[in-house]
Design a protein around this motif. Structure first.
Motif, short mmCIF file in Angstrom:
data_model
loop_
_atom_site.label_atom_id
_atom_site.label_comp_id
_atom_site.label_asym_id
_atom_site.label_seq_id
_atom_site.Cartn_x
_atom_site.Cartn_y
_atom_site.Cartn_z
N VAL A 129 0.87 -1.17 0.00
CA VAL A 129 0.00 0.00 0.00
C VAL A 129 0.90 1.22 0.00
N VAL A 130 0.68 2.11 -0.96
CA VAL A 130 1.55 3.29 -1.08
C VAL A 130 0.78 4.55 -0.72
N ASN A 131 1.49 5.46 -0.10
CA ASN A 131 0.95 6.78 0.19
C ASN A 131 1.92 7.79 -0.40
N PHE A 132 1.64 8.16 -1.65
CA PHE A 132 2.54 9.03 -2.40
C PHE A 132 1.99 10.45 -2.50
N TYR A 190 -4.05 9.27 -1.57
CA TYR A 190 -3.84 7.98 -0.90
C TYR A 190 -4.92 6.98 -1.28
N SER A 191 -4.53 5.74 -1.47
CA SER A 191 -5.46 4.64 -1.68
C SER A 191 -5.02 3.45 -0.85
N LEU A 235 6.87 -20.57 -9.26
CA LEU A 235 6.89 -19.15 -8.98
C LEU A 235 8.19 -18.80 -8.27
N ILE A 236 8.82 -17.70 -8.69
CA ILE A 236 9.95 -17.15 -7.94
C ILE A 236 9.54 -15.76 -7.48
N PRO A 237 9.27 -15.58 -6.17
CA PRO A 237 8.82 -14.28 -5.67
C PRO A 237 9.90 -13.21 -5.81
N ILE A 238 9.48 -12.01 -6.22
CA ILE A 238 10.37 -10.85 -6.29
C ILE A 238 9.67 -9.67 -5.65
N HIS A 239 10.41 -8.54 -5.56
CA HIS A 239 9.78 -7.28 -5.14
C HIS A 239 9.17 -7.39 -3.75
N TYR A 240 10.00 -7.86 -2.81
CA TYR A 240 9.52 -7.95 -1.42
C TYR A 240 10.72 -7.97 -0.47
N GLY A 241 10.47 -7.56 0.76
CA GLY A 241 11.44 -7.74 1.83
C GLY A 241 12.50 -6.68 1.96
N LEU A 242 12.85 -5.98 0.89
CA LEU A 242 14.00 -5.08 0.93
C LEU A 242 13.65 -3.69 1.42
N PHE A 243 12.40 -3.24 1.16
CA PHE A 243 12.02 -1.87 1.49
C PHE A 243 10.69 -1.81 2.22
N ALA A 244 10.61 -0.86 3.14
CA ALA A 244 9.36 -0.52 3.82
C ALA A 244 9.51 0.88 4.39
N HIS A 245 8.42 1.62 4.40
CA HIS A 245 8.40 2.96 4.97
C HIS A 245 7.08 3.09 5.71
N GLU A 246 7.14 3.47 6.98
CA GLU A 246 5.94 3.41 7.82
C GLU A 246 4.81 4.32 7.35
N LYS A 247 5.14 5.36 6.59
CA LYS A 247 4.10 6.28 6.12
C LYS A 247 3.82 6.17 4.63
N CYS A 248 4.86 5.89 3.83
CA CYS A 248 4.72 5.98 2.38
C CYS A 248 4.67 4.64 1.66
N TYR A 249 5.30 3.63 2.22
CA TYR A 249 5.44 2.37 1.49
C TYR A 249 5.26 1.23 2.48
N ILE A 250 4.04 0.69 2.51
CA ILE A 250 3.66 -0.25 3.56
C ILE A 250 3.35 -1.61 2.94
N PRO A 251 4.32 -2.53 2.96
CA PRO A 251 4.12 -3.83 2.33
C PRO A 251 3.32 -4.78 3.22
N HIS A 252 2.68 -5.73 2.59
CA HIS A 252 2.05 -6.83 3.32
C HIS A 252 3.15 -7.70 3.91
N VAL A 253 3.02 -8.04 5.16
CA VAL A 253 4.05 -8.83 5.85
C VAL A 253 3.65 -10.30 5.87
N PHE A 254 4.58 -11.17 5.50
CA PHE A 254 4.32 -12.61 5.50
C PHE A 254 5.63 -13.33 5.80
N ASP A 255 5.53 -14.63 6.03
CA ASP A 255 6.74 -15.40 6.30
C ASP A 255 6.72 -16.69 5.46
#
Length: 253
Positions: free
Chosen positions: A172-175, A182-183, A206-226
């Motif tokens: 979820v991005v807040n740009f 915001y959406s 499937l080879i997952p990409i585009h996860y784990g490396l970045f997160a920002h508490e206000k602007c870039y909020i990824p879904h967390v999984f393990d």
């Protein structure tokens, strides 16, 4: 085909003595205000990788790195570009050979075929996915696409996909900082959507990409999984997968 996972969404393919880079990015500093700092050390590759072909899914700077093109593309190398992005790319990149393809159009050279296919960017900008086939191994690279209704079509029209590289962070991005309202709707595939997309593509793995490396508490909020979440979704949908750490190499005969 030899496959190496690079930073974030990037991959390096080696086949028929040719090197291909897709979404290969080394410098994420421009996006630090919205992505935050990388939580792991970034992989440095531009000093030793020379590419015959460079592709990218869209122009966001976590997928398009002009400096990588300048440093890594061989003098006789080719930048392969989706036609929807051609005008933008030509303003930014000079003195390289550009091969422009419309959606579903193919370019074959050195027994490797490249094809851009439909994708949807999470904030409405131009994007394509890519299919690369060397006659033995076929890969699908989905950049940071969101869910759309073409995965069924891709699976029917592009048989025998071995690996689907798909984003899984459901971010979820807040740009608002750059003028976008915001959406709360995710701007990339989430974990379950990625597994479902790979299933519809009939991808062997499937080879997952585009996860784990970045997160920002206000602007870039990824879904967390393990890993347990991945196993659970894989079993639910009957879709096999492999996880690759940045820098890891998968070798297929």
């Amino acid at each position: 085909m030899e496959i190496q996972k690079l930073n974030w969404a990037g991959i390096r393919l080696t086949s028929h003595n040719k090197t291909i880079l897709i979404d290969a990015v080394e410098d994420f500093s421009y996006y630090k205000p919205v992505l935050g700092d990388a939580v792991e050390n970034l992989l440095a590759f531009s000093d030793h990788v020379q590419a015959d072909y460079i592709l990218f899914t869209h122009m966001h700077l976590d997928h398009f790195d002009k400096r990588v093109i300048q440093k890594c593309l061989k003098k006789d190398g080719k930048l392969i570009v989706y036609a929807g992005l051609e005008a933008i790319v030509k303003k930014l990149v000079e003195d390289v050979e550009i091969i422009t393809l419309n959606l579903d159009e193919t370019f074959t050279e050195n027994n490797i075929t490249f094809k851009p296919v439909f994708a949807m960017d999470g904030i409405g900008e131009i994007q394509s996915s890519w299919i690369v086939d060397d006659g033995t191994t076929k890969i699908f690279h989905g950049g940071d696409t969101i869910w759309h209704n073409q995965f069924w079509k891709f699976g029917k029209e592009n048989p025998n996909i071995d690996y689907a590289f798909l984003p899984v962070n459901g971010v979820v991005v807040n740009f608002e900082i750059i003028g976008l309202e915001y959406s709360p709707v995710p701007a990339s595939l989430n974990l379950k959507e990625a597994f479902a997309a790979a299933h519809l593509l009939h991808a062997k793995k499937l080879i997952p990409i585009h996860y784990g490396l970045f997160a920002h508490e206000k602007c870039y909020i990824p879904h967390v999984f393990d890993e347990n979440d991945m196993k659970s979704v894989a079993e639910e949908l009957g879709q096999k997968y492999i996880t690759l750490k940045d820098g890891a190499i998968l070798i297929e005969s």
